[in-house]
Design an enzyme around this catalytic site. Structure first.
Site, mmCIF file in Angstrom:
data_model
loop_
_atom_site.group_PDB
_atom_site.id
_atom_site.type_symbol
_atom_site.label_atom_id
_atom_site.label_comp_id
_atom_site.label_asym_id
_atom_site.label_seq_id
_atom_site.Cartn_x
_atom_site.Cartn_y
_atom_site.Cartn_z
ATOM 1 N N CYS A 147 0.815 -1.223 0.000
ATOM 2 C CA CYS A 147 0.000 0.000 0.000
ATOM 3 C C CYS A 147 0.847 1.272 0.000
ATOM 4 C CB CYS A 147 -0.955 -0.002 1.188
ATOM 5 S SG CYS A 147 -2.065 -1.417 1.152
ATOM 6 N N HIS A 164 -2.962 7.069 2.905
ATOM 7 C CA HIS A 164 -3.458 5.814 2.334
ATOM 8 C C HIS A 164 -4.826 5.531 2.950
ATOM 9 C CE1 HIS A 164 -4.081 1.750 1.314
ATOM 10 N NE2 HIS A 164 -3.667 1.247 2.466
ATOM 11 N N ASN A 168 -10.271 0.069 0.704
ATOM 12 C CA ASN A 168 -8.807 0.135 0.630
ATOM 13 C C ASN A 168 -8.363 -0.412 -0.732
ATOM 14 O OD1 ASN A 168 -6.062 -0.365 0.773
ATOM 15 N ND2 ASN A 168 -6.107 -1.218 2.837
HETATM 16 N N1 COA Z 1 -18.737 -7.989 10.995
HETATM 17 C C1 COA Z 1 -19.179 -8.205 12.256
HETATM 18 N N2 COA Z 1 -18.361 -8.559 13.260
HETATM 19 C C2 COA Z 1 -17.069 -8.708 12.983
HETATM 20 C C3 COA Z 1 -16.544 -8.524 11.687
HETATM 21 C C4 COA Z 1 -17.438 -8.164 10.680
HETATM 22 N N3 COA Z 1 -17.050 -7.930 9.412
HETATM 23 N N4 COA Z 1 -15.212 -8.741 11.730
HETATM 24 C C5 COA Z 1 -14.890 -9.057 12.989
HETATM 25 N N5 COA Z 1 -16.023 -9.051 13.752
HETATM 26 C C6 COA Z 1 -16.128 -9.328 15.182
HETATM 27 C C7 COA Z 1 -14.982 -10.158 15.698
HETATM 28 O O1 COA Z 1 -15.254 -11.529 15.519
HETATM 29 C C8 COA Z 1 -14.952 -9.753 17.143
HETATM 30 O O2 COA Z 1 -15.953 -10.447 17.823
HETATM 31 P P1 COA Z 1 -15.689 -10.979 19.334
HETATM 32 O O3 COA Z 1 -15.467 -9.720 20.142
HETATM 33 O O4 COA Z 1 -16.937 -11.694 19.641
HETATM 34 O O5 COA Z 1 -14.477 -11.836 19.266
HETATM 35 C C9 COA Z 1 -15.365 -8.280 17.123
HETATM 36 O O6 COA Z 1 -16.055 -8.085 15.892
HETATM 37 C C10 COA Z 1 -14.199 -7.321 17.211
HETATM 38 O O7 COA Z 1 -13.234 -7.730 16.247
HETATM 39 P P2 COA Z 1 -11.853 -7.017 16.132
HETATM 40 O O8 COA Z 1 -11.008 -7.762 15.148
HETATM 41 O O9 COA Z 1 -11.315 -6.795 17.514
HETATM 42 O O10 COA Z 1 -12.306 -5.616 15.516
HETATM 43 P P3 COA Z 1 -11.459 -4.309 15.349
HETATM 44 O O11 COA Z 1 -12.095 -3.232 16.132
HETATM 45 O O12 COA Z 1 -9.972 -4.523 15.516
HETATM 46 O O13 COA Z 1 -11.694 -3.981 13.804
HETATM 47 C C11 COA Z 1 -10.592 -4.052 11.682
HETATM 48 C C12 COA Z 1 -11.211 -4.864 12.807
HETATM 49 C C13 COA Z 1 -10.038 -5.028 10.654
HETATM 50 C C14 COA Z 1 -11.678 -3.217 11.048
HETATM 51 C C15 COA Z 1 -9.481 -3.126 12.246
HETATM 52 O O14 COA Z 1 -8.634 -3.870 13.095
HETATM 53 C C16 COA Z 1 -8.663 -2.487 11.167
HETATM 54 O O15 COA Z 1 -9.184 -1.787 10.321
HETATM 55 N N6 COA Z 1 -7.340 -2.664 11.213
HETATM 56 C C17 COA Z 1 -6.443 -2.088 10.206
HETATM 57 C C18 COA Z 1 -6.449 -2.961 8.986
HETATM 58 C C19 COA Z 1 -5.809 -2.299 7.809
HETATM 59 O O16 COA Z 1 -5.887 -1.108 7.645
HETATM 60 N N7 COA Z 1 -5.184 -3.102 6.951
HETATM 61 C C20 COA Z 1 -4.564 -2.674 5.754
HETATM 62 C C21 COA Z 1 -3.312 -1.920 6.005
HETATM 63 S S1 COA Z 1 -2.599 -1.399 4.536
#
Ligand code: COA
Length: 329
Positions: A116, A255, A285
């Site tokens: 990215c 980004h 993204n």
């Molecule tokens: N819909 C509903 N629930 C979801 C879900 C979805 N699409 N994805 C995950 N969950 C659930 C999980 O299972 C978890 O449930 P639990 O608490 O019962 O275990 C809960 O939601 C929280 O999940 P978590 O992974 O802790 O969420 P988060 O707040 O970290 O958000 C992302 C997840 C991926 C949105 C976030 O971490 C993120 O955006 N990170 C950066 C990723 C990124 O930018 N990558 C590219 C870089 S170039």
């Protein structure tokens, strides 16, 4: 470095696939909701390639548009750099295939892989050839088609990505008119963060296709924390380098990975909301394409007033991160 010439950013353009996948469409694939995705990421919808589209068709559209907006003929393009982590083929390169499609028959072509951060790395790489006088007209394209490498039965990664391409045409000008104020690049081995697209499971000894398709793997929380730490650091580093403060910057183009990352960084850096460019809501993204798509759309929508100073910041797998400062006129 010795700068024999300056760099002019002549035009930006972008291209998106036609198929739009809304969060509500993803609800049909797995247990999720528009509300969960939007509040965690700021994404409402993303564009995904169909059978008649590819990274190449998107790159051709963006490149043709950028050429049309400039006064440069395809045969006068000296260098094409395509930044991508998801090329249509491992070879020939995307840049060579693009060269053929747009008639840039005199260009030297290579692809650049920095996930990215690819577009930021691409601009900096192109700038070296322009500064030293080797090349005059350089086309930099950022393109990614992550939809081919996502597990669409799994809800944590596939909600994030969209496909697209963005391009810029850079040309040499007088050293005193240089529009590239400075840059700062970084890399660090990704040991724990688990942001990878592994291609190593095709074994000679097995003589058959991979047992399962290769999908993006990601530790979302760790990547989030990495981004909100390194992005302010690299912005501060670059501002120091070019002897500017935040108030002297008109636009911040990060980004487009997650609206919460964009909000957190802009708050931390005290960038007024009106200066922060964001289009993640309708594209998701798009990886190496995200920065040029955001700029191109903002210019199209008259959100950017010229002359202006702009910071572009990329971060992603590798890990890679970096920033460039532009003075567009
Ligand atoms: N819909 C509903 N629930 C979801 C879900 C979805 N699409 N994805 C995950 N969950 C659930 C999980 O299972 C978890 O449930 P639990 O608490 O019962 O275990 C809960 O939601 C929280 O999940 P978590 O992974 O802790 O969420 P988060 O707040 O970290 O958000 C992302 C997840 C991926 C949105 C976030 O971490 C993120 O955006 N990170 C950066 C990723 C990124 O930018 N990558 C590219 C870089 S170039």
């Amino acid at each position: 470095m010795q700068k024999n010439y300056g760099i002019k950013f002549v035009s930006f353009a972008s291209a998106l696939p036609s198929l739009c996948i809304k969060n509500t469409d993803l609800q049909k694939l797995y247990d999720t909701s528009d509300e969960w995705i939007y509040t965690r990421t700021g994404i409402k919808e993303r564009r995904i390639v169909s059978a008649n589209e590819s990274g190449l068709t998107l790159s051709v559209s963006a490149a043709n548009e950028v050429i049309k907006k400039s006064n440069v003929k395809p045969e006068d393009i000296d260098l094409i750099i395509v930044a991508t982590a998801t090329p249509d083929k491992l070879y020939p390169t995307m840049s060579c295939m693009l060269q053929g499609k747009i008639g840039a028959k005199n260009a030297v072509c290579f692809d650049l892989s920095a996930a990215c951060s690819g577009f930021v790395y691409g601009i900096v790489t192109a700038s070296q050839f322009i500064y030293n006088g080797q090349f005059k007209n350089v086309l930099v394209v950022g393109v990614d088609v992550h939809s081919r490498f996502l597990d669409w039965s799994e809800r944590t990664v596939s909600i994030l990505f969209g496909d697209g391409a963005g391009a810029v045409l850079m040309t040499s000008c007088l050293a005193g008119d240089d529009q590239l104020l400075g840059y700062s690049l970084h890399s660090g081995a990704d040991v724990n963060l688990d942001l990878e697209l592994d291609n190593s499971n095709v074994m000679y000894s097995e003589f058959k296709k991979p047992k399962c398709p290769n999908f993006v793997k990601m530790n979302g929380k760790a990547i989030y924390q990495f981004a909100v730490r390194v992005v302010p650091e690299v912005i501060n580093e670059l501002l120091d380098k070019i002897n500017h403060n935040v108030n002297q910057i008109d636009y911040l183009v990060l980004h487009q990975a997650n609206q919460r990352i964009i909000d957190s960084v802009s708050e931390k850096m005290k960038f007024n909301k009106s200066k922060v460019i964001s289009n993640i809501e309708h594209v998701g993204n798009t990886s190496a394409a995200s920065i040029p798509i955001a700029i191109s759309e903002a210019i199209q929508e008259n959100k950017i007033k010229f002359p202006c100073k702009m910071l572009l910041v990329g971060f992603g797998a590798g890990l890679t991160w970096g920033a460039v400062a532009l003075h567009l006129r």
